[in-house]
Enzyme design. Sequence first.
Site, short mmCIF file in Angstrom:
data_model
loop_
_atom_site.label_atom_id
_atom_site.label_comp_id
_atom_site.label_asym_id
_atom_site.label_seq_id
_atom_site.Cartn_x
_atom_site.Cartn_y
_atom_site.Cartn_z
N LYS A 20 1.27 4.20 7.06
CA LYS A 20 0.46 5.00 6.14
C LYS A 20 0.89 6.47 6.20
O LYS A 20 1.63 6.87 7.10
CB LYS A 20 -1.03 4.92 6.52
CG LYS A 20 -1.67 3.56 6.31
CD LYS A 20 -1.85 3.22 4.86
CE LYS A 20 -2.57 1.89 4.69
NZ LYS A 20 -1.77 0.75 5.18
N SER A 28 0.80 -1.23 0.00
CA SER A 28 0.00 0.00 0.00
C SER A 28 0.83 1.28 0.00
O SER A 28 0.29 2.36 -0.18
CB SER A 28 -0.95 0.02 1.20
OG SER A 28 -0.25 0.29 2.38
#
Length: 208
Positions: A167, A129
């Site tokens: 993230k 991701s």
Amino acid sequence: MAKLAKNKQMAVLNYIHKQVEDHGYPPTVREICSAVGLSSTSTVHGHISRLIEQGFLQKDPSKPRALEITPKGLDILGVKPIQKEIPMLGVVTAGQPILAVENATEFFPIPPSIQDNNDLFMLTIRGTSMIKAGIFNGDQVIVRKQSTAKNGDIVIAMNDDNEATCKRFYKEKTRFRLQPENDTMEPIFLDNVKILGKVVGLFRDHIF
């Protein structure tokens, strides 16, 4: 005269190193004056500037006493750099959150140029991701422990279920957004989030 100035510069460098070793932080300019037999603070500032120009010293603007001796400076003093190590705390996902392992069983050597190693740890990334940020599956990220982050920082964050993820962090009006760097993945929205640290470096032992 040039030789005398060089000797004074080395005396300044040596005294800074001794004070950092003994106390953990560099001396003040006035302390340097007293230690090396100089009466003028401007002369000491001049020596420090030349030591920086020669690559023996560097300044860290984030610290109140910002002088640090570089590996080149240690070399000219005949000092062997101490190998620093940071704890490897396990695996964290860069896809869906998983529980972070915080029991250090291994330690990773880092360059002397990386400071504040007591506040650093390393995690291995699993998932894709964060690929647009250059963080790939199997990479090891170096994380500085901190509980806050600015919008856009890449962080290791935990939610209320004690699940951790890597993230990009954003604080919105009524919630937090953990944004992946992968166009095929959706952001994670949370009412509460705990920041474990900010990603400040990366190590990769393979190439693509």
